[in-house]
Design a protein around this motif. Structure first.
Motif, PDB file in Angstrom:
ATOM      1  N   MET A   1      74.260   7.937  35.676  1.00  0.00           N
ATOM      2  CA  MET A   1      74.578   9.322  35.732  1.00  0.00           C
ATOM      3  C   MET A   1      73.398  10.151  36.261  1.00  0.00           C
ATOM      4  SD  MET A   1      75.813  12.326  33.114  1.00  0.00           S
ATOM      5  CE  MET A   1      74.956  13.763  33.288  1.00  0.00           C
ATOM      6  N   ILE A   2      73.663  10.968  37.339  1.00  0.00           N
ATOM      7  CA  ILE A   2      72.517  11.866  37.981  1.00  0.00           C
ATOM      8  C   ILE A   2      72.364  13.052  37.098  1.00  0.00           C
ATOM      9  CG2 ILE A   2      71.757  13.423  40.035  1.00  0.00           C
ATOM     10  CD1 ILE A   2      73.361  10.890  41.429  1.00  0.00           C
ATOM     11  N   ASN A   3      71.383  13.490  36.484  1.00  0.00           N
ATOM     12  CA  ASN A   3      71.110  14.762  35.921  1.00  0.00           C
ATOM     13  C   ASN A   3      70.440  15.736  36.952  1.00  0.00           C
ATOM     14  OD1 ASN A   3      70.381  16.765  34.191  1.00  0.00           O
ATOM     15  ND2 ASN A   3      69.261  15.451  32.898  1.00  0.00           N
ATOM     16  N   PRO A   4      71.017  16.792  37.468  1.00  0.00           N
ATOM     17  CA  PRO A   4      70.224  17.766  38.413  1.00  0.00           C
ATOM     18  C   PRO A   4      69.235  18.578  37.525  1.00  0.00           C
ATOM     19  CG  PRO A   4      72.675  17.650  38.813  1.00  0.00           C
ATOM     20  CD  PRO A   4      72.396  16.802  37.555  1.00  0.00           C
ATOM     21  N   SER A   5      69.078  18.476  36.193  1.00  0.00           N
ATOM     22  CA  SER A   5      68.024  19.351  35.365  1.00  0.00           C
ATOM     23  C   SER A   5      66.866  18.116  34.993  1.00  0.00           C
ATOM     24  CB  SER A   5      68.741  19.508  34.287  1.00  0.00           C
ATOM     25  OG  SER A   5      69.786  20.489  34.455  1.00  0.00           O
ATOM     26  N   ALA A   6      66.890  16.882  35.683  1.00  0.00           N
ATOM     27  CA  ALA A   6      65.743  16.192  35.201  1.00  0.00           C
ATOM     28  C   ALA A   6      65.024  15.643  36.515  1.00  0.00           C
ATOM     29  CB  ALA A   6      66.197  14.761  34.609  1.00  0.00           C
ATOM     30  N   SER A   7      63.736  15.695  36.408  1.00  0.00           N
ATOM     31  CA  SER A   7      62.864  15.216  37.781  1.00  0.00           C
ATOM     32  C   SER A   7      63.430  13.532  38.161  1.00  0.00           C
ATOM     33  CB  SER A   7      61.563  15.244  37.264  1.00  0.00           C
ATOM     34  OG  SER A   7      60.785  16.370  36.895  1.00  0.00           O
TER      35      SER A   7
END
Length: 398
Positions: A1-7
């Motif tokens: 999963m891609i987390n747009p809140s993580a670097s």
């Protein structure tokens, strides 16, 4: 999963993007793909540029952030190339060029970090730029709908190597002008239509709503905008303003067709705009905070009222002390209880209240863009805050 809140999420986005837009993609088709996500309407309902498993669990803010990136990259693909690294450099350079004086996010970017990480910081701050109203859930449907202006400005930057002078200002003025005209078209205006305009005012950065005086479509300089994405966006914004009360009358629909004609779009474009928004709202109404209430603007105002009262109560002692030390302000507030203040007096009240808010950290919310919208609520609660002093002064006046 891609987390747009993580670097590192942008690198994952490029690695897992489902498809690249070919350079020969028609501008109309590109715009339709963006609109189908909901990005134009300020609420992303479908991030179908990635597999569903990659977007599972995203917050509304993360979905908007990723879709802004995807919309910018899509515009880059159909205008220049598909190279991700080149796009990243161009996007960062664009935002550096676009940033008004005092705009903070560029300063926060660390030059030593990877370029994709720098772009993450830029987008993160860009999404937060409009968090200047107490009720986030309500305001985002408006402020996020204006984010597509970034994409239109990026197109100009790619074509010209710079953003044409006053382009963003003209675009904002036209968007707000269309909202004003659309609201004037309504035969049944509510007392909250003015609040809707004030919320637009709190969301713009390059102009002031008060300076937009257009009362009719013919008064708007829409001929300045020549590309199809620009024209279709202006048409959709007008449609959103008309539907702010949850319905559209025949004269409002006729208005959209007249606007399409002024934009030199065919009738099918108007029909698509009307049907597109209608279908989108019917499908996603229950998930969009803006449309969960019979009168969303009234809900915002009521909710803001509760929050302002909470802030005042938490800072009651400090606020009482500051108010009591300002004799002129107290006198003006006393006058306001039994007569309307003139323009000069209102200006003094506003200025002095803002000065007091500067001294109380929790009340700096009133100093942010759009915060002045909530000042009347602060004034409303002051008699409750200082009942004895206020009533004593009032008795003397009488």
């Amino acid at each position: 999963m891609i987390n747009p809140s993580a670097s590192g999420w942008i690198d994952k986005y490029f690695a897992r993007l489902k498809m690249l837009l070919p350079k020969d993609t028609a501008p109309h088709d590109y715009y339709k793909m963006v609109r189908d996500t909901g990005f134009i309407y300020g609420y992303v309902a479908s991030a179908d540029f990635l597999e569903e498993k990659e977007t599972k669990g995203w917050t509304a803010e993360e979905a908007i952030k990723a879709t802004l990136l995807n919309s910018l990259y899509g515009m880059y693909c159909i205008t220049e190339d598909t190279d991700a690294k080149a796009f990243t450099d161009k996007a960062i350079a664009f935002y550096e060029h676009m940033a008004p004086e005092g705009y903070s996010f560029i300063k926060k970017v660390l030059p030593a970090s990877p370029r994709s990480y720098q772009l993450e910081d830029v987008l993160d701050e860009r999404i937060k730029t409009n968090e200047n109203i107490i009720s986030r859930n309500f305001s985002h449907i408006l402020t996020n709908a204006l984010l597509f202006m970034d994409v239109l400005a990026f197109r100009q930057y790619l074509i010209n190597g710079h953003i044409p002078e006053n382009y963003l200002k003209k675009l904002e003025e036209t968007v707000v002008g269309l909202a004003l005209v659309a609201l004037n078209v309504k035969s049944k205006k509510t007392t909250y239509d003015d609040l809707l305009i004030k919320l637009f005012e709190a969301s713009v950065r390059y102009t002031k709503v008060a300076k937009v005086t257009a009362n009719d479509i013919d008064a708007l300089e829409v001929s300045y905008f020549e590309s199809e994405p620009e024209k279709l966006y202006l048409l959709d914004i007008a449609g959103m303003a008309i539907w702010s009360d949850g319905a559209a009358e025949q004269n409002e629909i006729d208005f959209l067709y007249r606007l399409a004609n002024r934009l030199k779009l065919d009738e099918q474009a108007a029909a698509d705009s009307i049907a597109g928004f209608d279908v989108f709202i019917k499908l996603h109404r229950s998930h969009i905070p803006y449309f969960k209430y019979s009168n969303p603007v009234k809900h915002f105002y009521d909710h803001a009222s509760q929050n302002v009262m909470l802030l005042i109560n938490r800072n009651r002692k400090r606020l009482v002390k500051e108010l009591s030390n300002n004799g002129e302000l107290m006198l003006l507030l006393t006058h306001s209880a039994h007569r309307n203040l003139n323009a000069t007096e209102k200006k003094k009240v506003k200025k002095q209240l803002l000065e007091i808010c500067k001294t109380v950290p929790s009340l700096t919310i009133f100093l942010l863009p759009g915060g002045s919208l909530l000042l009347p609520l602060l004034i409303k609660f002051i008699p409750q805050l200082l009942p004895s002093v206020f009533n004593e002064n009032l008795d003397k006046e009488e």
